[in-house]
Write a protein that holds these residues in place. Structure first.
Motif, short mmCIF file in Angstrom:
data_model
loop_
_atom_site.label_atom_id
_atom_site.label_comp_id
_atom_site.label_asym_id
_atom_site.label_seq_id
_atom_site.Cartn_x
_atom_site.Cartn_y
_atom_site.Cartn_z
N UNK A 191 -4.05 -10.93 1.07
CA UNK A 191 -4.54 -10.16 -0.08
C UNK A 191 -4.77 -8.71 0.30
N UNK A 192 -5.37 -8.49 1.48
CA UNK A 192 -5.64 -7.11 1.92
C UNK A 192 -4.37 -6.33 2.16
N UNK A 193 -3.31 -7.01 2.58
CA UNK A 193 -2.05 -6.34 2.86
C UNK A 193 -1.24 -6.03 1.60
N UNK A 194 -1.43 -6.83 0.58
CA UNK A 194 -0.54 -6.72 -0.58
C UNK A 194 -1.21 -6.22 -1.85
N UNK A 195 -2.52 -5.99 -1.80
CA UNK A 195 -3.22 -5.57 -3.01
C UNK A 195 -3.56 -4.09 -2.94
N UNK A 196 -3.14 -3.30 -3.94
CA UNK A 196 -3.45 -1.86 -3.90
C UNK A 196 -4.94 -1.60 -3.79
N UNK A 197 -5.28 -0.53 -3.07
CA UNK A 197 -6.68 -0.16 -2.90
C UNK A 197 -7.32 0.09 -4.25
N UNK A 198 -8.49 -0.49 -4.44
CA UNK A 198 -9.22 -0.27 -5.68
C UNK A 198 -9.13 -1.44 -6.64
N UNK A 199 -8.12 -2.34 -6.43
CA UNK A 199 -8.01 -3.49 -7.31
C UNK A 199 -9.07 -4.52 -6.96
N UNK B 228 -1.25 1.89 14.61
CA UNK B 228 -0.24 2.18 15.62
C UNK B 228 1.06 1.45 15.44
N UNK B 229 1.08 0.40 14.61
CA UNK B 229 2.33 -0.33 14.37
C UNK B 229 3.32 0.47 13.53
N UNK B 230 2.83 1.46 12.81
CA UNK B 230 3.72 2.29 12.00
C UNK B 230 4.35 1.56 10.83
N UNK B 231 3.61 0.67 10.20
CA UNK B 231 4.13 -0.09 9.06
C UNK B 231 4.19 0.80 7.83
N UNK B 232 5.35 0.85 7.19
CA UNK B 232 5.52 1.67 6.00
C UNK B 232 5.41 0.86 4.73
N UNK C 193 0.84 -1.21 0.00
CA UNK C 193 0.00 0.00 0.00
C UNK C 193 0.87 1.25 0.00
N UNK C 194 0.55 2.16 -0.88
CA UNK C 194 1.31 3.41 -0.95
C UNK C 194 1.21 4.14 0.37
N UNK C 195 2.37 4.40 0.97
CA UNK C 195 2.39 5.10 2.25
C UNK C 195 2.28 4.19 3.45
N UNK C 196 2.14 2.86 3.22
CA UNK C 196 2.08 1.93 4.33
C UNK C 196 0.67 1.73 4.86
N UNK C 197 0.58 1.27 6.11
CA UNK C 197 -0.73 0.95 6.70
C UNK C 197 -1.29 2.17 7.42
N UNK C 198 -1.73 3.13 6.62
CA UNK C 198 -2.42 4.28 7.17
C UNK C 198 -3.91 3.94 7.27
N UNK C 199 -4.74 4.95 7.38
CA UNK C 199 -6.14 4.70 7.76
C UNK C 199 -6.90 3.78 6.80
N UNK D 88 0.36 1.48 -13.40
CA UNK D 88 0.33 2.13 -12.11
C UNK D 88 -1.09 2.58 -11.83
N UNK D 89 -1.60 2.27 -10.66
CA UNK D 89 -2.95 2.70 -10.31
C UNK D 89 -2.90 3.56 -9.07
N UNK D 90 -3.91 4.36 -8.89
CA UNK D 90 -4.04 5.10 -7.65
C UNK D 90 -5.14 4.42 -6.86
N UNK D 91 -6.23 5.08 -6.62
CA UNK D 91 -7.33 4.46 -5.89
C UNK D 91 -8.29 3.77 -6.83
N UNK D 92 -7.93 3.66 -8.08
CA UNK D 92 -8.87 3.13 -9.07
C UNK D 92 -8.12 2.29 -10.08
#
Length: 836
Positions: free
Chosen positions: A249-257, A222-226, A180-186, A269-273
């Motif tokens: 899958x949730x950890x390694x698949x970009x949001x929107x795929x 809170x783990x601060x995973x990047x 995930x771009x930016x790590x495990x943010x919200x 390259x994809x962003x949120x879509x």
């Protein structure tokens, strides 16, 4: 959970319109995966605490934080959408994790302009993350200010728990790299929680000696995973294998795929879509069509040992050929009065004479290189120097060098510029050059896409001038799209849609057809007066630089000429025009406008606009030097000659004279006195109106005093913007921020109009802001009664005026003066007076 029986009313952490979560332009937030909440489209740049409490989580990149209220409710506050991509730039945290805060306290400050330019949206979220214990009750309001009641949090009667406990000892674990771009943010943390909640197994995430339950949003964040970090996932329970697979899958698949999507033929390259490449808008527009890739000239390896004399002659001949081509381009640009195009290719001509470039190529030839390879290597070396400086402006100028590289190589190889386009094609390339753009425009390309490039590059400037939608900085993936694949280019939003549906194609065609019909309707009414719904007349005039442009303006319905730039008579020549030549030129403009008035600005050269026959001393800051009326003080004979020529046009009553760069009343009084003397000498009974340009803050602040002695005021928003904001409007890194809708500029415009009104004088705007339809209601509301625009925009601006109510504009425009940035003003304008 302590003290969770207390209800709580939250105060608004931001000011702005309130949106339901379902209306947020992000699938994860809108779906409620992170919890229930509300959103605010912010008009201010500080996030305030909505209640007393403790900061229990702060995002690594500073764009989000979570507060635990005293009743136990946990509230995530997330500024903007996709703001993690800024990696903390533009965000300044005012609190630390673990800090105790009070209601209304500033938690973080953010740069509205930066977030708006670089992220998907400014819309900010307030999410209740422990909804199993609390529920949210909106107050049903459409807009709030910081500190006003915003929503209520009430404790649930009974906290929801799992209906069954999985006591199985079965275990499964895996190592996975977070993509995930930016790590495990919200947002990714919410997807992980949602995946974990779908199974009875207990799942945990382990990283850097710490662990957290996967169904805890706060724990995962809170783990601060990047991005790129490796984590371990453990699952215990009957369905641990299925749970593990879902979490990996949730950890390694970009949001929107989409889950389990088949591998693409080439990576994108994809962003949120999915299926969308995201770049930067260089020129707006919406088009669809086949995507054609264009490549530059490539050279085979050079065997060396060439005859130096022969290769030097070949290079000289190729350089001479390219110089001739550029001279032709310059002549055509001058004929069309395409000033920006002319300046770009004049710079190319100068580069071809650069001794460092020529010496490097000649030296390589002397050592046995072919002319082709010597020229290519000399250009590449200079490009590396520019790129190594680390400044965007110089990086974009390297593109001009690559243009010359390609042109000279084609001349050396005897190749013409060849790239046949089918009708309606969109062209992609690593980076297009100004020459490429002119050729592609002539072949009727409908859009441009570049892997690299900048929004302030010369190509971007030319694309905007030609109305050619263009997106830059899409990444190398754009070059992997199969030739001829049908795409949609939504340039205004910086998007290239790689696999649009038939419905999307049809929608694009409908939008373009509707725009075309509307433009035609506007054009049909272009010769009618522009009057607001409540009867206020606004004059829509034209900015021109010649009698030919004046004729175009007249044909397009201009109510007059709001600005005739007389510099066109003085530049690109060895001697100054005499009085007779000037009179004929000014008369031709008056004749082209029929019975309508013409405002003629006296010569505005000096400083950064030099004349060959008027040597002036070099200046460290030309924009702050001898310009406009200041030059007339040093060389009064120039202005005298121009005033004499102006006083001889007929009818003189239709001619108005405008003085540039006035900064004090004495300058105006001096010219008015001189004008009166000349009228007496010429035995004239009619004296033309004399106006002042408001281009420097001093003039705006003295508007009331100037209006006492001037017949009208005309605001030049281009210069006024750069002088007020202390930003060069030609600076590649700052140009996007030189926005005349900045609240400081609006305050100066408001003060100008108020000062003029005290003496019954009218105020016009002749800068670029007058041509911006989004700004039209603001200018009307602040008291401007004349807008001078590009001739081709007259119909559009008149149509915009006819859909406004002046009273409503006056009421809402005052509130814009209190906003914090140009971005906030533009967003408010879009809400108050949306562009259809």
């Amino acid at each position: 959970m302590s003290n969770n029986n207390n209800d709580l009313t939250l105060s608004a952490p931001l000011s702005g319109p309130v949106l339901a979560l379902g209306n947020v332009p992000d699938k994860v937030f809108a779906s409620g995966a992170m919890g229930d909440g509300l959103a605010i489209d912010p008009l201010n740049d500080c996030l305030h605490a909505p209640c007393d409490g403790e900061i229990i989580q702060v995002a690594r990149t500073g764009h989000a934080l979570t507060i635990r209220a005293d009743n136990g409710a946990e509230l995530l506050m997330h500024v903007g959408i996709d703001t993690v991509a800024l990696n903390g730039q533009g965000f300044a945290l005012r609190v630390e994790q673990g800090a105790r805060v009070s209601r209304g306290q500033v938690l973080l400050q953010f740069d509205l302009d930066r977030v708006a330019r670089h992220c998907k949206s400014l819309i900010s979220l307030i999410i209740l993350t422990n909804g199993e214990h609390f529920q949210l009750r909106p107050l049903g309001i459409d807009s709030v200010k910081v500190g006003e009641p915003f929503m209520q949090i009430t404790a649930r009667a009974t906290a929801s728990v799992r209906t069954a406990v999985d006591n199985s000892d079965a275990e499964a674990s895996a190592q996975v790299r977070v993509t995930h771009r930016g790590g495990l943010h919200a947002r990714p943390a919410a997807l992980i929680r949602k995946a974990a909640q779908g199974f009875s197994s207990q799942s945990r995430l382990h990283f850097a000696g710490h662990s957290a339950a996967c169904d805890s949003l706060m724990g995962v964040m809170g783990l601060g995973v990047g991005e790129g970090d490796e984590v371990r996932v453990t699952c215990r329970g009957k369905d641990c294998e299925a749970a593990l697979q879902a979490l990996v899958t949730a950890l390694s698949q970009p949001i929107g795929d989409a889950p389990h999507a088949p591998a693409a033929a080439a990576p994108v390259r994809v962003t949120a879509e999915a299926g969308v490449l995201q770049g930067v808008c260089a020129a707006p527009g919406l088009v669809c069509g086949p995507l054609l890739r264009m490549a530059g000239v490539e050279l085979a390896p050079d065997p060396g040992n060439h005859q130096a004399d022969e290769q030097l002659q070949r290079l000289d001949a190729a350089l001479e050929q390219v110089r001739g081509e550029i001279h032709t381009t310059l002549a055509q640009a001058r004929q069309r009065k395409a000033v920006e195009e002319e300046e770009i290719f004049a710079a190319h001509l100068a580069l071809l004479e650069d001794p460092a470039l020529l010496d490097a190529a000649n030296a390589a030839i002397e050592h046995g290189s072919a002319a082709t390879h010597a020229w290519r290597d000399a250009i590449q070396a200079q490009c590396q120097v520019l790129l190594g400086l680390g400044k965007p402006l110089f990086a974009e100028r390297a593109n001009d060098l690559r243009d010359l590289q390609q042109r000279v190589l084609r001349a050396l190889l005897g190749e013409a510029w060849q790239f046949e386009l089918p009708a309606g094609a969109i062209v992609s390339a690593h980076e297009l050059t100004p020459s490429d753009l002119l050729q592609l425009s002539a072949q009727h390309a409908v859009g441009l896409c570049m892997a690299e490039g900048g929004a302030t590059s010369h190509v971007a400037i030319l694309a905007r001038g030609k109305g050619l939608p263009c997106v830059v900085a899409l990444g190398a993936e754009v070059l992997d799209v199969p030739q001829g694949q049908r795409v949609v280019l939504d340039a205004a939003n910086g998007r290239l849609e790689l696999a649009p549906s038939e419905a999307r194609h049809a929608e694009v065609h409908r939008i373009r057809d509707a725009q075309k019909r509307r433009r035609q309707q506007q054009q049909n009414q272009a010769h009618q007066p522009a009057q607001t719904r409540d009867g206020v007349s606004i004059e829509v005039a034209a900015n021109v630089a010649s009698s030919a442009e004046a004729q175009v303006a007249f044909e397009n319905g201009a109510d007059g000429v709001g600005l005739l730039r007389t510099e066109f008579l003085f530049v690109d020549r060895r001697t100054a025009p005499d009085e007779q030549e000037q009179r004929q030129a000014y008369q031709a403009v008056l004749d082209a406008m029929g019975e309508k008035s013409v405002i003629i600005r006296t010569i505005d050269v000096g400083g950064d606009k030099q004349l060959d026959y008027l040597p002036l001393p070099a200046e460290a800051n030309p924009v702050l030097g001898l310009r406009g009326i200041r030059l007339a003080q040093v060389r009064p004979e120039l202005l005298d000659q121009q005033l004499r020529a102006l006083l001889q046009v007929t009818p003189l009553g239709r001619c108005r004279i405008l003085l540039p760069m006035v900064s004090e009343v004495d300058e105006l009084l001096h010219i008015r006195q001189r004008l009166d003397q000349l009228c007496m000498e010429l035995e004239l009974s009619v004296r033309p109106e004399l106006g002042v340009m408001i281009e420097v803050p001093a003039a705006a602040l003295l508007a009331e005093q100037l209006a006492r002695h001037a017949d009208f005021l005309s605001i030049g928003t281009n210069d006024l913007s750069q002088y007020t904001l202390a930003m060069d409007r030609d600076h590649a890194g700052l140009a996007a921020r030189v926005d005349a809708l900045h609240p400081a500029l609006l305050r100066l415009i408001a003060q100008t109009c108020a000062g003029a009104a005290k003496h019954g004088r009218w105020v016009g705007v002749c800068g670029a802001l007058a041509s911006d339809p989004l700004a039209t209601p603001v200018l009307v509301g602040l008291g401007v009664s004349e807008l001078s625009v590009s001739p081709l925009q007259i119909a559009e601006i008149k149509d915009r005026v006819r859909h406004l109510e002046a009273a409503h504009c006056r009421q809402l425009s005052q509130g814009l003066l209190d906003l914090s940035s140009a971005t906030a003003v533009r967003q408010a304008c879009q809400r108050h007076w949306p562009l259809s």
